[in-house]
Design a protein around this motif. Structure first.
Motif, short mmCIF file in Angstrom:
data_model
loop_
_atom_site.label_atom_id
_atom_site.label_comp_id
_atom_site.label_asym_id
_atom_site.label_seq_id
_atom_site.Cartn_x
_atom_site.Cartn_y
_atom_site.Cartn_z
N GLN A 293 4.67 -4.28 -7.64
CA GLN A 293 3.97 -5.05 -6.60
C GLN A 293 4.74 -6.30 -6.19
N SER A 294 5.61 -6.80 -7.07
CA SER A 294 6.36 -8.02 -6.76
C SER A 294 7.45 -7.77 -5.70
N ASN A 295 7.80 -6.51 -5.46
CA ASN A 295 8.85 -6.19 -4.48
C ASN A 295 8.26 -6.25 -3.07
N ALA A 296 8.99 -6.83 -2.13
CA ALA A 296 8.48 -6.98 -0.75
C ALA A 296 8.09 -5.64 -0.13
N LEU A 297 8.69 -4.56 -0.58
CA LEU A 297 8.39 -3.25 0.02
C LEU A 297 7.06 -2.67 -0.48
N ALA A 298 6.56 -3.20 -1.60
CA ALA A 298 5.37 -2.59 -2.22
C ALA A 298 4.12 -2.73 -1.36
N SER A 299 4.03 -3.83 -0.60
CA SER A 299 2.79 -4.07 0.17
C SER A 299 2.78 -3.32 1.49
N VAL A 300 3.83 -2.57 1.77
CA VAL A 300 3.94 -1.90 3.07
C VAL A 300 3.21 -0.57 3.01
N GLY A 301 2.09 -0.48 3.75
CA GLY A 301 1.27 0.73 3.68
C GLY A 301 1.20 1.45 5.01
N ASP A 302 0.50 2.59 5.01
CA ASP A 302 0.30 3.43 6.21
C ASP A 302 1.65 3.79 6.85
N ALA A 303 1.68 3.82 8.21
CA ALA A 303 2.92 4.28 8.86
C ALA A 303 3.90 3.14 9.08
N VAL A 304 3.60 1.99 8.50
CA VAL A 304 4.50 0.84 8.66
C VAL A 304 5.80 1.10 7.90
N ASN A 305 6.89 0.61 8.45
CA ASN A 305 8.20 0.70 7.79
C ASN A 305 8.67 -0.70 7.43
N ALA A 306 9.64 -0.78 6.53
CA ALA A 306 10.24 -2.08 6.21
C ALA A 306 11.63 -1.83 5.66
N ILE A 307 12.47 -2.83 5.86
CA ILE A 307 13.83 -2.71 5.32
C ILE A 307 14.25 -4.06 4.76
N THR A 308 14.88 -4.02 3.61
CA THR A 308 15.47 -5.24 3.04
C THR A 308 16.98 -5.12 3.17
N PHE A 309 17.57 -6.03 3.95
CA PHE A 309 19.03 -6.10 4.04
C PHE A 309 19.52 -6.98 2.91
N LYS A 310 20.49 -6.49 2.18
CA LYS A 310 21.10 -7.28 1.11
C LYS A 310 22.31 -7.98 1.72
#
Ligand code: HSE
Length: 350
Positions: A293-310
């Motif tokens: 849950q601490s990862n920014a991607l964990a809260s992304v639900g349904d058809a929403v997308n997310a990307i973390t650029f390093k």
């Protein structure tokens, strides 16, 4: 003020939504963006085709039912898909290509793009196939003809991650990325957390217009694999082909494993990622991962997308937004047309 004459190749949810957006927003676009869209041709394998150099009546066009041969009901229309004629004889300045993604070789969409570019017509596409398999060739063809090849909607639909990374993050040195890049599979995982069965959740994603024509590509990770190839090649300077990317989808996840994750403050997510090593080698993969849950991607639900650029300069930069949907993806076509318009203005100023 400019007007762009647009030929729509494929008239499923996305290009129909673009026509609808133009019908509703042309006066505002003329005022705020400096152009409006005139739809001069449509071709669709199922619905048929129509050309009108004077511009089609958008309300009439948007009202045609999704029935075989229905474009024959529009004045001058045919029940047959005369795609080549619509591309080359409609007087289009821009071809909006939104046919189905073929995850094996990107055809026939790639041929449509090539035909348009060869004829000196810019292409905007939401189709992952031509970009993942043939972007360098299509880009150089566009450059030779002095036109544009734009594809923001191929990854994360209307959320502009490709342009953001190439332009605003250009100096931040992107070392890699990890993301939730498929709306359908994320919707299915969220649905299963809420008690839907896998099949029920897939069906709902199809009804909402998120899933591919064949949802196997969504749930087996093939769709994410194409997006990972596009991002790795565009942003990390790789030359990957889809077959180079190890790929595992979400079909092996059981209801039990999803429930166990919830109990342990984590969520299963289908993650597409790529990293560049210090010697410049890019490795990429697609796999379901248990994300805390601490990862920014964990809260992304349904058809929403997310990307973390390093990135080397900024550390992690995470962007979230729509990753699928008819209007959301049509917006990406508009964003590409805005980009074409601005390049044209810049060229005129020079
Ligand atoms: N089927 C895709 C998805 C559409 O669900 O993300 C956008 O590429």
């Amino acid at each position: 003020m400019s007007e762009y004459k647009v030929a729509l190749i494929g008239f499923g949810g996305v290009n129909r939504a673009l026509a609808q957006l133009a019908a509703e927003n042309n006066p505002r676009w003329r005022r705020d963006l400096g152009f409006e869209l005139r739809i001069v041709g449509v071709s669709d394998l199922y619905l048929g085709s129509v050309i009108s150099q004077a511009g089609l009546n958008l309300d009439e066009l948007c009202a045609i039912p999704a029935e075989s041969g229905a474009l024959a009901r529009v004045p001058g229309g045919s029940s047959k898909p005369f795609t080549e004629e619509v591309i080359t004889q409609s007087g289009a300045d821009i071809v909006a290509e939104a046919t189905f993604t073929n995850p094996v070789d990107g055809q026939p969409a790639t041929s449509y793009c090539e035909l348009a570019l060869n004829a000196g017509i810019s292409v905007v596409t939401t189709n992952k196939g031509p970009v993942a398999f043939h972007a360098p060739r299509l880009r150089s063809r566009a450059a030779e003809r002095g036109v544009e090849f734009e594809f923001e909607g191929a990854v994360m639909s209307g959320t502009p991650v490709i342009r953001l990374a190439k332009e605003a993050l250009a100096g931040a040195e992107i070392l890699g990325f990890e993301g939730i890049l498929n709306g359908t599979s994320n919707f299915v995982l969220s649905g299963m957390e809420m008690g839907l069965s896998f099949d029920e959740a897939v069906k709902k994603a199809q009804q909402l217009g998120y899933a591919e024509a064949d949802p196997t590509a969504d749930v087996e990770g093939h769709d994410v694999r194409l997006k990972v190839v596009i991002l790795a090649n565009e942003l990390l300077g790789a030359s990957l082909r889809p077959a180079d990317v190890a790929c595992k989808g979400i079909t092996g996840l059981t209801q039990q494993s999803i429930d166990d994750a919830t109990v342990n403050n984590a969520r299963w997510k289908l993650i597409g990622s790529a990293m560049k090593s210090p010697d410049g080698v890019v490795t990429a993969k697609v796999e379901p991962l248990l994300v805390p849950q601490s990862n920014a991607l964990a809260s992304v639900g349904d058809a929403v997308n997310a990307i973390t650029f390093k990135t080397r300069m900024l550390g992690d930069v995470t962007v979230r937004g729509p990753g699928a949907g008819r209007v959301e993806t049509a917006y990406a076509l508009l964003a590409d047309i805005i980009s074409i318009h601005r390049k044209k203005l810049a060229g005129e100023q020079k």
